[in-house]
Write a protein that holds these residues in place. Structure first.
Motif, short mmCIF file in Angstrom:
data_model
loop_
_atom_site.label_atom_id
_atom_site.label_comp_id
_atom_site.label_asym_id
_atom_site.label_seq_id
_atom_site.Cartn_x
_atom_site.Cartn_y
_atom_site.Cartn_z
N LEU A 89 0.82 -1.21 0.00
CA LEU A 89 0.00 0.00 0.00
C LEU A 89 0.86 1.26 0.00
O LEU A 89 0.55 2.24 -0.69
CB LEU A 89 -0.93 0.00 1.21
CG LEU A 89 -2.05 -1.05 1.21
CD1 LEU A 89 -2.87 -0.97 2.49
CD2 LEU A 89 -2.97 -0.87 0.00
N GLN A 134 2.72 1.22 -3.68
CA GLN A 134 1.94 1.15 -4.90
C GLN A 134 0.64 1.95 -4.86
O GLN A 134 0.07 2.23 -5.91
CB GLN A 134 1.60 -0.33 -5.22
CG GLN A 134 2.82 -1.23 -5.31
CD GLN A 134 3.75 -0.85 -6.45
OE1 GLN A 134 3.32 -0.31 -7.46
NE2 GLN A 134 5.03 -1.14 -6.29
N CYS A 135 0.15 2.28 -3.69
CA CYS A 135 -1.14 2.98 -3.57
C CYS A 135 -0.97 4.23 -2.71
O CYS A 135 -1.20 4.19 -1.49
CB CYS A 135 -2.20 2.06 -2.96
SG CYS A 135 -2.46 0.52 -3.85
N THR A 189 -2.76 6.74 -2.35
CA THR A 189 -3.99 7.19 -1.70
C THR A 189 -4.26 6.43 -0.40
O THR A 189 -5.03 6.91 0.44
CB THR A 189 -5.19 7.01 -2.64
OG1 THR A 189 -5.28 5.63 -3.05
CG2 THR A 189 -5.03 7.89 -3.88
N ARG A 190 -3.66 5.27 -0.26
CA ARG A 190 -3.86 4.46 0.95
C ARG A 190 -2.56 4.29 1.72
O ARG A 190 -2.39 3.32 2.46
CB ARG A 190 -4.42 3.09 0.58
CG ARG A 190 -5.81 3.15 -0.05
CD ARG A 190 -6.43 1.78 -0.12
NE ARG A 190 -7.80 1.83 -0.62
CZ ARG A 190 -8.61 0.77 -0.72
NH1 ARG A 190 -8.16 -0.42 -0.34
NH2 ARG A 190 -9.83 0.90 -1.17
N SER A 191 -1.65 5.22 1.54
CA SER A 191 -0.37 5.11 2.22
C SER A 191 -0.52 5.19 3.74
O SER A 191 0.26 4.59 4.48
CB SER A 191 0.58 6.20 1.73
OG SER A 191 0.04 7.49 1.99
#
Length: 278
Positions: free
Chosen positions: A72, A75-76, A78-80
């Motif tokens: 997360l 790669q993400c 927004t959801r770090s």
């Protein structure tokens, strides 16, 4: 009265409160589980139940949190934040297991004493590899305890040296376990494929099945040890092979694979033990 698990959580938070800049630090080395890769699955399961850190659920949960959290964060974006929280949970679970291993020395010593010089082993290579592995495991625990005490400011010593020493002992134990599993697989394969000598009967079906089951167990131990060995090298000082190059998600992946394989072996051994019990 305060529940035991609640008081343990409080002690963990007090002893191991970390700064935010260390959130992305990978899990502390998970020590060599008693008997992993050397004794049979039944003995391995029995030894794990005798040790305070023999809770595979904590290990699996910790590595899964690190795997998902690392993915997360990288790669993400927004959801770090969720990933960061999972990495914090992973780190705290690792600290919890480190504390639980403070109570494993005696059970490890009992097993080492019972095994002795491995007189019950028919193969000399297996015997001495197992003896050296037991010695590495026995030395691992006090080294980790000193490192933990130094981090908790109980002892005024350099914790990094003791963490390095404990990790090196863990890596040595895993390497010996890999060598043992490879040797056992080779020997079992030769016995299964060797042509039957004249005037001798072939292997009974029951014995052949037992040997095939042992080969499967050794193969699982080999994969589990290799996954842990990859992480052990990662935690060694930089400059040693791939030390320090694994991202958090890869450490979590290797640990998750090893933990699931170990749990599967323990469950399988428990089922076989129940099946053979009259």
């Amino acid at each position: 009265m305060v529940p035991l698990h609640s008081s343990l959580d409080v002690r963990v938070r007090l002893c191991f409160k970390k700064k935010k800049k260390r959130i992305f630090q990978t899990l502390n080395p998970v020590g060599p589980g008693p008997g992993r890769g050397r004794c049979s699955s039944v003995l391995q399961n029995r030894r794990a139940t005798l040790t305070a850190s023999g809770f595979p659920q904590i290990r699996v949960l910790g590595y899964c949190c690190q795997l998902v959290g690392g993915v997360l964060v990288e790669q993400c974006p927004t959801r770090s934040e969720v990933g960061t929280r999972l990495l914090v949970v992973s780190t705290q679970l690792s600290h919890c297991r480190t504390i639980l291993r403070l109570f494993d020395d005696l059970s490890m010593f009992v097993y080492t004493k019972q095994y002795g010089l491995g007189a019950q082993e028919e193969d000399a290579f297996v015997r001495w590899v197992s003896v050296l592995g037991n010695l590495a495991d026995q030395l691992y625990y006090p080294c980790e305890h000193v490192a933990w005490a130094a981090d908790a400011r109980v002892l005024h010593v350099d914790s990094s040296r003791w963490w390095t020493l404990s990790t090196a002992l863990w890596a040595l134990s895993l390497l010996l376990g890999v060598a043992r599993s490879l040797w056992m697989l080779l020997k079992l394969r030769q016995r299964l494929r060797s042509p039957t000598a004249p005037f001798t009967s072939p292997l009974p079906r029951g014995k052949r099945r037992a040997m095939e089951a042992q080969m499967q167990s050794e193969a699982l131990s080999l994969l589990s040890n290799l996954a842990d060995l990859a992480n052990a090298v990662h935690w060694l000082p930089r400059g040693v092979l791939w030390a320090g190059r694994f991202p958090p998600w890869l450490v979590g992946l290797m640990g998750t694979i090893s933990s699931i394989l170990s749990m599967y072996q323990a469950a399988r051994a428990g089922g076989q033990a129940e099946a053979t019990t009259p």
